[in-house]
Design a protein around this motif. Structure first.
Motif, PDB file in Angstrom:
ATOM      1  N   THR A 153       0.845  -1.200   0.000  1.00 31.80           N
ATOM      2  CA  THR A 153       0.000   0.000   0.000  1.00 31.80           C
ATOM      3  C   THR A 153       0.875   1.243   0.000  1.00 31.80           C
ATOM      4  O   THR A 153       0.640   2.201  -0.744  1.00 31.80           O
ATOM      5  N   GLN A 154       1.900   1.183   0.840  1.00 31.63           N
ATOM      6  CA  GLN A 154       2.821   2.319   0.940  1.00 31.63           C
ATOM      7  C   GLN A 154       3.550   2.552  -0.385  1.00 31.63           C
ATOM      8  O   GLN A 154       3.693   3.685  -0.844  1.00 31.63           O
ATOM      9  N   ALA A 155       3.990   1.448  -0.995  1.00 33.00           N
ATOM     10  CA  ALA A 155       4.722   1.579  -2.268  1.00 33.00           C
ATOM     11  C   ALA A 155       3.838   2.218  -3.339  1.00 33.00           C
ATOM     12  O   ALA A 155       4.290   3.078  -4.099  1.00 33.00           O
ATOM     13  N   LEU A 156       2.573   1.791  -3.394  1.00 29.96           N
ATOM     14  CA  LEU A 156       1.655   2.366  -4.387  1.00 29.96           C
ATOM     15  C   LEU A 156       1.413   3.849  -4.101  1.00 29.96           C
ATOM     16  O   LEU A 156       1.376   4.667  -5.021  1.00 29.96           O
ATOM     17  N   ALA A 157       1.268   4.167  -2.800  1.00 31.79           N
ATOM     18  CA  ALA A 157       1.037   5.565  -2.428  1.00 31.79           C
ATOM     19  C   ALA A 157       2.246   6.423  -2.810  1.00 31.79           C
ATOM     20  O   ALA A 157       2.097   7.524  -3.338  1.00 31.79           O
TER      21      ALA A 157
END
Lengths: 363, 148
Positions: free
Chosen positions: B120-124
């Motif tokens: 999720t963090q990587a996509l954000a």
């Protein structure tokens, strides 16, 4: 008497083999990879996907390679492939207001929440050939701002507190699908948009242009043009909420046009809408012009230009159908032509036998 | 975390990164496909003017699969579903496998904390980066003062 003629198998095989050789070109040059087409000819890929009405970047790149860059042929290839796949789902309608915006401009409102964002564009270039691209050079990385964009709400909905622009409301009608049942004219606006979304860009552009030149005059403003990615969701049995299956790059255009009104409703700006897969800005602008011109009857305007005639516009917009019917003229028509030859010879014989006075008699 | 929230991250994450994260997690589960994998299409819909009636925009390739975990449970193993845009059977199958594993509370906690959370963090982060590129092309208007 009907005589079937067969032949040409060897000629056809050899012609295709030569085509493959021609497509490959000079063997001293490296072969073009579909990844290169996908990455470096992305706008051609996007156009093929929009007109084929199938979003699949890799397959569209393959189609372009196979068609030696012939866009219409590539569209045909991808459309044909489409018929081999089952339909697994319908998506929840895209929430374009939740788009991760790459580009967003308005020619009607200067100060908009989120601002005027140019994104990667050829606008404002001088259209001078860049000879640097003939040489291999380093391309600098794009500039990056410290902070990301602020939210970019839909301009027409957020800036119209006065109600000067007509609102588009959902009455829950399930859309007609022209891929399931052929369109039966007259067709509703949702059906028209489906047909325009897959329509040939050049054709839509020409017809949109015709409305600007006075054939169904309807002065438009580009209310908002946006490009970016939107998440695609489907309803799946066993899940409580829609499932996100990925995201899709789309282009959207909202045109603001001159007024409609009636005894019950005070005059309002009317709207034309364009939406397409990929980065297809010109196409969505043309589509929005035609969406609006095809609303002539609904809005009580005189139908004067070709772009206002729904059946004419829509029945000829699909370049797979159009090129198919034009191309069929290349197929042997030897017998048809023979019969016309004989008819013509008979007419000429009869003409020559007529009395001279009969020929000279005034009509 | 709901299965829908999990599925969203799994579908948006590129397969290579997802595979890497999943292998790092080290959850060992064998499974078999009970439906698919099958590639077909989803009809993508839009709305007239962005907010009006739905219309059919065009189709997109879509791959789905349902898997069941090989377990000695009396009613069979847990079932998982994967639906992903494109034609990657591998991607759909991995999503379905993770969905199935997440039925077990002890695995679900690890999947959410050690896989979904970093993805999720990587996509954000990627979205912020793209947004920064866009922000660099934002127009700053200024007014020319004439006369004086």
């Amino acid at each position: 008497m009907y005589v079937a003629v067969k032949g040409g198998e060897q000629a056809i095989a050899n012609a295709h083999r030569w085509m493959a050789d021609r497509r490959r070109g000079d063997r001293h040059q490296p072969e073009l990879q579909t990844e290169q087409i996908r990455d470096q000819l992305g706008l051609a890929v996007d156009r093929v996907m929009a007109e084929a009405s199938l979003m699949d970047v890799e397959l569209a790149a393959l189609a372009l390679k196979q068609a030696s860059g012939d866009l219409t042929e590539a569209v045909f290839l991808l459309r044909a492939y489409r018929t081999t796949l089952p339909r697994l789902a319908d998506s929840v309608p895209l929430k374009t207001e939740a788009m991760h915006v790459e580009r967003r401009i308005s020619a009607a409102f200067k100060d908009v929440p989120g601002g005027q964002v140019l994104g990667p564009t050829y606008d404002y270039t001088h259209r001078l050939l860049d000879f640097m691209l003939l040489a291999e050079g380093e391309i600098p990385d794009p500039e990056r701002a410290q902070a990301g964009l602020e939210a970019c709400p839909q301009i027409l909905d957020s800036l119209d507190a006065e109600g000067l622009i007509e609102k588009e409301l959902d009455d829950g009608t399930e859309p007609y699908d022209i891929t399931r049942d052929p369109p039966d004219f007259p067709v509703d606006r949702a059906t028209r948009l489906q047909m325009l979304a897959r329509g040939d860009e050049g054709y839509l552009l020409a017809l949109g242009y015709s409305t600007q030149r006075g054939y169904g005059r309807n002065h438009p403003f580009a209310g908002e043009i946006r490009q970016g990615t939107v998440e695609v969701e489907i309803e799946v049995e066993g899940f409580d909420a829609p499932l996100c299956i990925g995201e899709v790059m789309i282009s959207e255009c909202q045109m603001i046009n001159q007024f409609g009104g009636s005894r019950e409703k005070s005059p309002q700006f009317t709207r034309g809408y364009g939406l397409a897969f990929g980065r297809n800005e010109r196409k969505t602008m043309a589509m929005a012009l035609i969406d609006r011109s095809l609303r002539a009857e609904e809005l009580g305007e005189p139908v004067q230009g070709p772009a206002q005639q729904a059946e004419f516009v829509l029945a000829h917009a699909d370049n797979v159908e159009a090129s198919g019917f034009v191309s069929h003229l290349k197929l042997p028509h030897y017998v048809d032509f023979q019969s016309e030859l004989e008819l013509l010879r008979r007419l000429r014989r009869e003409h020559d036998l007529r009395e001279p006075s009969e020929q000279e008699r005034p009509v | 975390m709901t299965p829908e929230q999990r599925h969203r991250i799994l579908a948006l994450t590129p397969l290579e990164r997802l595979n890497e994260g999943w292998l790092k997690l080290g959850i060992k589960a064998t499974h078999r496909c009970v439906r698919g994998p099958e590639t077909g299409m989803v009809m993508v819909r839009g709305r007239i003017g962005g907010t009006g009636n739905a219309f059919n925009l065009g189709e997109m390739t879509l791959t789905r699969v349902s898997v069941v975990l090989d377990e000695n449970a009396p009613d069979g193993g847990d079932i998982g579903h994967g639906w992903v845009a494109g034609r990657s059977r591998e991607h759909a199958e991995l999503i379905a496998l993770i969905d199935a594993c997440a039925h077990k509370a002890h695995w679900a906690r690890r999947i959410d904390a050690e896989l979904i959370e970093p993805l999720t963090q990587a996509l954000a982060d990627e979205r912020v980066e793209r947004s920064q590129l866009a922000a660099a092309t934002r127009v700053d208007f200024f007014t020319m003062v004439r006369g004086e």
